[in-house]
Design a protein around this motif. Structure first.
Motif, PDB file in Angstrom:
ATOM      1  N   GLU A  77       4.728  10.529  -0.715  1.00 50.91           N
ATOM      2  CA  GLU A  77       3.848   9.361  -0.652  1.00 50.91           C
ATOM      3  C   GLU A  77       4.262   8.425  -1.788  1.00 50.91           C
ATOM      4  OE1 GLU A  77       1.392   8.553   1.425  1.00 50.91           O
ATOM      5  OE2 GLU A  77       1.195  10.413   2.589  1.00 50.91           O
ATOM      6  N   TYR A 101      -6.206  -5.060   3.171  1.00 56.15           N
ATOM      7  CA  TYR A 101      -5.678  -4.224   2.095  1.00 56.15           C
ATOM      8  C   TYR A 101      -5.855  -4.948   0.757  1.00 56.15           C
ATOM      9  CZ  TYR A 101      -3.038  -2.187   6.047  1.00 56.15           C
ATOM     10  OH  TYR A 101      -2.661  -1.625   7.240  1.00 56.15           O
ATOM     11  N   ARG A 141       4.870   1.002  -1.192  1.00 59.65           N
ATOM     12  CA  ARG A 141       5.923   0.271  -0.478  1.00 59.65           C
ATOM     13  C   ARG A 141       6.828  -0.484  -1.452  1.00 59.65           C
ATOM     14  NH1 ARG A 141       7.289  -1.594   4.420  1.00 59.65           N
ATOM     15  NH2 ARG A 141       5.508  -0.536   5.396  1.00 59.65           N
ATOM     16  N   CYS A 161       7.438  -2.555  15.954  1.00 63.04           N
ATOM     17  CA  CYS A 161       6.304  -2.179  15.116  1.00 63.04           C
ATOM     18  C   CYS A 161       5.380  -1.174  15.820  1.00 63.04           C
ATOM     19  CB  CYS A 161       5.499  -3.412  14.722  1.00 63.04           C
ATOM     20  SG  CYS A 161       4.078  -3.033  13.667  1.00 63.04           S
ATOM     21  N   PRO A 191       0.428   0.729  11.264  1.00 61.34           N
ATOM     22  CA  PRO A 191       0.140   1.763  10.274  1.00 61.34           C
ATOM     23  C   PRO A 191      -0.583   2.989  10.836  1.00 61.34           C
ATOM     24  CG  PRO A 191      -0.360  -0.400   9.388  1.00 61.34           C
ATOM     25  CD  PRO A 191      -0.052  -0.595  10.841  1.00 61.34           C
ATOM     26  N   GLN A 240       0.822  -1.203   0.000  1.00 59.52           N
ATOM     27  CA  GLN A 240       0.000   0.000   0.000  1.00 59.52           C
ATOM     28  C   GLN A 240       0.860   1.259   0.000  1.00 59.52           C
ATOM     29  OE1 GLN A 240      -3.673  -0.106   0.098  1.00 59.52           O
ATOM     30  NE2 GLN A 240      -3.089  -2.124  -0.631  1.00 59.52           N
ATOM     31  N   ASN A 241       0.157   2.381   0.031  1.00 56.84           N
ATOM     32  CA  ASN A 241       0.822   3.678   0.080  1.00 56.84           C
ATOM     33  C   ASN A 241       1.512   3.859   1.429  1.00 56.84           C
ATOM     34  OD1 ASN A 241      -1.737   3.541  -1.408  1.00 56.84           O
ATOM     35  ND2 ASN A 241      -1.252   5.585  -2.120  1.00 56.84           N
ATOM     36  N   ILE A 242       2.731   4.331   1.412  1.00 59.48           N
ATOM     37  CA  ILE A 242       3.446   4.677   2.633  1.00 59.48           C
ATOM     38  C   ILE A 242       4.006   6.082   2.479  1.00 59.48           C
ATOM     39  CG2 ILE A 242       4.044   2.291   3.245  1.00 59.48           C
ATOM     40  CD1 ILE A 242       6.801   2.760   2.049  1.00 59.48           C
ATOM     41  N   ASP A 243       4.318   6.702   3.596  1.00 61.72           N
ATOM     42  CA  ASP A 243       4.915   8.034   3.528  1.00 61.72           C
ATOM     43  C   ASP A 243       6.260   8.034   4.225  1.00 61.72           C
ATOM     44  OD1 ASP A 243       4.234   8.297   6.337  1.00 61.72           O
ATOM     45  OD2 ASP A 243       2.225   8.857   5.701  1.00 61.72           O
ATOM     46  N   ASP A 262      10.108  -3.114  11.995  1.00 62.50           N
ATOM     47  CA  ASP A 262       8.919  -3.664  12.641  1.00 62.50           C
ATOM     48  C   ASP A 262       9.219  -4.862  13.538  1.00 62.50           C
ATOM     49  OD1 ASP A 262       7.266  -1.775  11.562  1.00 62.50           O
ATOM     50  OD2 ASP A 262       6.313  -3.088  10.091  1.00 62.50           O
ATOM     51  N   THR A 276       7.333   3.701   8.412  1.00 66.54           N
ATOM     52  CA  THR A 276       8.423   3.750   7.431  1.00 66.54           C
ATOM     53  C   THR A 276       9.522   4.690   7.893  1.00 66.54           C
ATOM     54  OG1 THR A 276       6.821   3.322   5.673  1.00 66.54           O
ATOM     55  CG2 THR A 276       8.975   4.155   5.012  1.00 66.54           C
ATOM     56  N   THR A 277       9.134   5.784   8.522  1.00 65.87           N
ATOM     57  CA  THR A 277      10.120   6.726   9.049  1.00 65.87           C
ATOM     58  C   THR A 277      10.992   6.063  10.111  1.00 65.87           C
ATOM     59  OG1 THR A 277       8.755   8.662   8.556  1.00 65.87           O
ATOM     60  CG2 THR A 277      10.365   8.887  10.332  1.00 65.87           C
TER      61      THR A 277
END
Length: 398
Positions: free
Chosen positions: A102, A182, A105, A291, A294, A43-46, A287, A300-301
């Motif tokens: 954005e 997801y 992954r 972890c 989300p 999925q989308n991560i930032d 993680d 991710t940071t």
């Protein structure tokens, strides 16, 4: 003297980042990944705050921005799809539900792999089966039957890391009481480039987000006390989701219909807590170590900054024990901030009652107002994770 050797397990985000910086520090690095190839799903991560600086120091910031999903911002929707609040994409490193950076992954993983593949040995379609360490190294047995010895091992796997459980059996998981499914669905003409978050009520939420490959990344999240759904067969998961989201409204039926054919995975959200992220010559990062889930907005940071910090500590210390202690001393406060969720999260964002739904809408309207940027508080914390609360260590001089 021969170069010290290190095995990194996991080729998603934290693993290749750790491998890249350790190779720069003079280590002979091997990365093992249980999948047969890089995974282009996800999925989308930032990427926020200090993690942007990690990519900048790797020379990957511009490439990651260019590979972005194009998400223009986040809009929250209430009953009947009525707009509750709108947050345009951030124009800085940190703020807002939609960050400036954005990216899918899989796309970020590909950039990191390409950046490291000439300096790092990758072993795909294999995984750690056994770990036996002594004072001088770690003997690793792989599922393929391969056996090798390394000076150090770094486990950069996920929340359910099997390798971690071999050496950190006391790792605890704190379940947050929410399940997320997801999946990727076809894009329609009426889809937009905004992240649309539908607050469906009864502890449910439906999310539709744009990507850069012409599809839509969807998710279904539901508050539940039932654990173990993530271990059930697909047909059981699909049936449970359809029961939970029946009659939810908006575009829910579209997402439910896609469950027949679309690849999807289901996650029972849990944070990982450990008293230590190392034992002997084996360390954890990402993680597998901490972890934050989300809903923290900072996973991710933490993966990128933790990978860099671990490698910097090893580059600056000849004794791995000193390096591991330095890594943990630096990262522990940042991880604690990331795992400290705003009050009531995730339940407050997935209200079960109509009163809760109206209250959440009110919080969102405050958070979207110009005043929120000035006063901060709970509303501002909900939309902006503390990704800038960390200063990266300098890379040790050669």
């Amino acid at each position: 003297m021969p170069s010290p050797t290190v095995l990194v397990s996991g080729a998603s985000i934290a693993g290749p980042t750790t491998a890249s910086w350790l190779a720069r520090a003079g280590y002979e690095v091997t990365v093992v990944e249980r999948f047969a190839a890089l995974r282009d799903d996800g999925q989308n991560i930032d990427v926020r705050g200090a993690a942007r600086e990690v990519l900048r120091r790797m020379g990957l910031e511009d490439a990651a921005l260019a590979a972005g999903t194009g998400e223009q911002g986040t809009v929250f929707l209430g009953e009947g799809g009525r707009e509750l609040a709108r947050f345009p994409a951030s124009t800085d490193d940190t703020s807002g539900p939609t960050a400036e950076m954005e990216i899918l992954r899989g796309r970020l993983g590909e950039l990191l792999h390409d950046h490291t593949r000439d300096a790092v040995r990758y072993l795909f379609d294999d995984q750690i089966a056994g770990l036996a360490q002594d004072l001088d190294g770690v003997d690793v047995s792989f599922a393929s039957g391969r056996e090798e010895r390394f000076d150090l091992v770094v486990l950069a796997e996920g929340v359910s890391s099997r390798s971690r459980d071999l050496v950190f059996p006391a790792a605890s998981r704190e379940y947050l009481g929410m399940v997320i499914a997801y999946l990727t669905i076809p894009r329609q003409d009426d889809d937009t480039d905004w992240w649309r978050w539908y607050v469906a009520g009864r502890g449910r939420g439906v999310n539709l987000r744009p990507d850069d490959v012409g599809t839509i990344r969807a998710s279904l999240n539901v508050i539940t006390e039932t654990r173990g759904l993530d271990d059930q067969p697909r047909e059981v998961q699909v049936a449970a989701l359809r029961r939970a989201f029946a009659g939810a409204g908006w575009q829910t039926d579209r997402v439910l219909a896609a469950l027949d054919d679309a690849p999807f995975y289901l996650e029972d959200l849990a944070q990982v807590h450990l008293d230590s992220w190392s034992t002997g010559r084996i360390a954890l990062v990402g993680d597998a170590a901490w972890c934050a889930t989300p809903v923290s907005g900072i996973g991710t940071t933490l993966a990128l900054t933790g990978a860099y910090t671990l490698a910097a500590a090893l580059a600056g210390n000849t004794d791995h024990r000193t390096a591991f202690a330095e890594y943990e001393q630096r990262m522990r406060p940042f991880v604690d901030k990331g795992q400290s969720l705003p009050p009531g999260v995730p339940q407050v964002a997935n209200p079960r009652t109509e009163l809760g739904r109206r209250a959440f809408g009110a919080v969102l309207r405050v958070a979207a107002s110009p005043l929120a940027a000035k006063v901060g508080g709970v509303a501002g914390r909900f939309t902006t994770p503390p990704a800038d609360k960390y200063e990266l260590p300098a890379w040790p001089a050669a």
